[in-house]
Scaffold this motif. Structure first.
Motif, PDB file in Angstrom:
ATOM      1  N   ARG A 179      -7.217  10.638  58.103  1.00 49.60           N
ATOM      2  CA  ARG A 179      -6.214   9.631  58.432  1.00 49.60           C
ATOM      3  C   ARG A 179      -6.787   8.301  58.908  1.00 49.60           C
ATOM      4  O   ARG A 179      -6.089   7.294  58.896  1.00 49.60           O
ATOM      5  N   HIS A 180      -8.034   8.263  59.337  1.00 52.10           N
ATOM      6  CA  HIS A 180      -8.599   7.025  59.885  1.00 52.10           C
ATOM      7  C   HIS A 180      -9.722   6.494  58.991  1.00 52.10           C
ATOM      8  O   HIS A 180     -10.782   6.111  59.476  1.00 52.10           O
ATOM      9  N   LYS A 181      -9.470   6.502  57.690  1.00 52.94           N
ATOM     10  CA  LYS A 181     -10.429   5.997  56.700  1.00 52.94           C
ATOM     11  C   LYS A 181     -11.763   6.734  56.773  1.00 52.94           C
ATOM     12  O   LYS A 181     -12.828   6.181  56.475  1.00 52.94           O
ATOM     13  N   THR A 182     -11.695   7.984  57.186  1.00 52.42           N
ATOM     14  CA  THR A 182     -12.875   8.851  57.209  1.00 52.42           C
ATOM     15  C   THR A 182     -13.404   9.032  55.792  1.00 52.42           C
ATOM     16  O   THR A 182     -12.640   9.202  54.844  1.00 52.42           O
ATOM     17  N   LYS A 183     -14.727   9.007  55.645  1.00 52.31           N
ATOM     18  CA  LYS A 183     -15.357   9.247  54.358  1.00 52.31           C
ATOM     19  C   LYS A 183     -15.594  10.755  54.191  1.00 52.31           C
ATOM     20  O   LYS A 183     -16.172  11.395  55.073  1.00 52.31           O
ATOM     21  N   LEU A 184     -15.129  11.316  53.074  1.00 51.64           N
ATOM     22  CA  LEU A 184     -15.322  12.728  52.779  1.00 51.64           C
ATOM     23  C   LEU A 184     -16.323  12.878  51.641  1.00 51.64           C
ATOM     24  O   LEU A 184     -16.154  12.279  50.574  1.00 51.64           O
ATOM     25  N   PHE A 185     -17.350  13.688  51.882  1.00 53.91           N
ATOM     26  CA  PHE A 185     -18.334  14.018  50.860  1.00 53.91           C
ATOM     27  C   PHE A 185     -18.242  15.517  50.602  1.00 53.91           C
ATOM     28  O   PHE A 185     -18.388  16.322  51.526  1.00 53.91           O
ATOM     29  N   CYS A 186     -17.983  15.890  49.358  1.00 53.43           N
ATOM     30  CA  CYS A 186     -17.847  17.307  49.046  1.00 53.43           C
ATOM     31  C   CYS A 186     -18.458  17.596  47.681  1.00 53.43           C
ATOM     32  O   CYS A 186     -18.566  16.716  46.819  1.00 53.43           O
ATOM     33  N   SER A 187     -18.884  18.849  47.500  1.00 52.15           N
ATOM     34  CA  SER A 187     -19.486  19.243  46.229  1.00 52.15           C
ATOM     35  C   SER A 187     -18.460  19.080  45.106  1.00 52.15           C
ATOM     36  O   SER A 187     -17.243  19.131  45.336  1.00 52.15           O
ATOM     37  N   PHE A 208     -13.409  11.048  62.831  1.00 50.79           N
ATOM     38  CA  PHE A 208     -14.759  11.156  62.286  1.00 50.79           C
ATOM     39  C   PHE A 208     -15.067   9.982  61.360  1.00 50.79           C
ATOM     40  O   PHE A 208     -14.212   9.522  60.603  1.00 50.79           O
ATOM     41  N   ASP A 209     -16.305   9.532  61.421  1.00 50.35           N
ATOM     42  CA  ASP A 209     -16.757   8.518  60.472  1.00 50.35           C
ATOM     43  C   ASP A 209     -17.016   9.140  59.106  1.00 50.35           C
ATOM     44  O   ASP A 209     -16.774   8.515  58.075  1.00 50.35           O
ATOM     45  N   ALA A 210     -17.514  10.370  59.102  1.00 50.73           N
ATOM     46  CA  ALA A 210     -17.802  11.069  57.851  1.00 50.73           C
ATOM     47  C   ALA A 210     -17.599  12.563  58.033  1.00 50.73           C
ATOM     48  O   ALA A 210     -17.843  13.115  59.114  1.00 50.73           O
ATOM     49  N   LEU A 263     -20.121  12.623  62.776  1.00 44.05           N
ATOM     50  CA  LEU A 263     -20.195  13.229  61.449  1.00 44.05           C
ATOM     51  C   LEU A 263     -19.944  14.725  61.591  1.00 44.05           C
ATOM     52  O   LEU A 263     -20.509  15.376  62.476  1.00 44.05           O
ATOM     53  N   ALA A 264     -19.105  15.277  60.725  1.00 42.27           N
ATOM     54  CA  ALA A 264     -18.773  16.701  60.765  1.00 42.27           C
ATOM     55  C   ALA A 264     -19.249  17.385  59.488  1.00 42.27           C
ATOM     56  O   ALA A 264     -19.147  16.812  58.394  1.00 42.27           O
ATOM     57  N   ILE A 265     -19.748  18.594  59.631  1.00 42.61           N
ATOM     58  CA  ILE A 265     -20.187  19.397  58.489  1.00 42.61           C
ATOM     59  C   ILE A 265     -19.475  20.747  58.533  1.00 42.61           C
ATOM     60  O   ILE A 265     -19.544  21.467  59.533  1.00 42.61           O
ATOM     61  N   GLY A 321     -22.313   4.237  58.410  1.00 47.74           N
ATOM     62  CA  GLY A 321     -22.625   3.825  59.766  1.00 47.74           C
ATOM     63  C   GLY A 321     -24.041   4.194  60.165  1.00 47.74           C
ATOM     64  O   GLY A 321     -25.010   3.808  59.504  1.00 47.74           O
ATOM     65  N   ASP A 322     -24.173   4.959  61.234  1.00 46.42           N
ATOM     66  CA  ASP A 322     -25.492   5.345  61.745  1.00 46.42           C
ATOM     67  C   ASP A 322     -26.144   6.470  60.943  1.00 46.42           C
ATOM     68  O   ASP A 322     -27.311   6.785  61.184  1.00 46.42           O
TER      69      ASP A 322
END
Length: 256
Positions: free
Chosen positions: A93-101, A70-72, A36-38, A132-133
């Motif tokens: 590109r790898h179905k990563t989930k993006l959460f943004c304001s 990244f998973d997220a 997970l990346a922030i 995921g986790d």
């Protein structure tokens, strides 16, 4: 692939790992190896947008967007050192989930990321998600009029709680909204652009009593300021637990 990516990928499974990418960017690796990346800032897009030397990138680029899957990914608000125009689209590109304001919608359109609309979730304080986790809770954050919809992030993984306060001023009146106990508190110390300074982050640490406090948001741009030495002095004088992470450093939260 850069050495830092290899370090992340080869970090031993079975423990939770936190990696500092610089500015307010962090990567969390779960005990099973999920990522997970922030607020990753991997480019020079801020200097290009602002057009002056105060926003020249002063820290090296340790990671390329293509190095890791990244998973997220979380972008807490639309300032370009948190939503990197040159990086975020390449992370999807790898179905990563993006959460943004929610105030990131303009940047999503600008970067032509509507193609990934099924992978993108706009969040406000009180929202939560499971990837995921990782259990991700979005909490209140006060970054002023420049980013009124900014959020903080509470990540629960492997039984550990990691709270990145986001770009925010000190709001002790909201400290009770943050679930405790916390294993890690991450917060800014630059005292500019509506952010906490060194003294204020120590006050938040005193209120939340995390296992460790990690300062961020210093060293990347001359115009952002932030004195990590002063923060160290304040925290040690108050006997509050602190860990200062070098860019590229790995901090391991070992399982009990």
């Amino acid at each position: 692939m850069k050495d830092f990516a290899v370090k992340i990928l080869t970090a031993e499974k079975g423990n939770t790992h936190l990696f500092s990418v610089g500015q307010a960017g962090f990567i969390i690796k779960s005990s099973k190896g999920q990522l997970l990346a922030i607020d990753l800032y991997l480019s020079n897009c801020v200097e290009r947008a602002e057009g002056h030397t105060g926003f020249k990138r002063l820290l090296p680029k340790l990671l390329s967007p293509s190095d890791l899957d990244f998973d997220a990914v979380v972008c807490t608000h639309p300032h370009l050192d948190h939503f990197d125009l040159d990086t975020v689209p390449q992370l999807m590109r790898h179905k990563t989930k993006l959460f943004c304001s929610v105030d990131c919608k303009k940047l999503i359109k600008q970067t032509q990321m509507e193609y990934y609309r099924e992978q993108i979730t706009y969040v406000t304080p009180g929202d939560g998600a499971r990837v995921g986790d990782f259990s991700i809770d979005f909490v209140p954050c006060d970054h002023g009029e420049g980013a009124p919809d900014a959020v903080g992030v509470l990540v629960t993984v492997d039984g550990k709680r990691i709270y990145e306060a986001g770009d925010t001023c000190l709001r002790l009146d909201r400290a009770g909204e943050i679930p405790k106990p916390l294993d890690v508190l991450i917060g800014p110390v630059n005292g500019r652009y509506g952010n906490m300074d060194e003294e204020e982050l120590s006050q938040l640490a005193e209120a939340l009593k995390p296992g460790i406090t990690i300062p961020c948001h210093y060293g990347m741009f001359a115009s952002h300021h932030g004195d990590v030495g002063r923060f160290y002095d304040i925290m040690t004088k108050q006997k509050l637990p602190i860990h200062i992470m070098q860019q590229g450093e790995q901090y391991t939260l070992k399982r009990l």
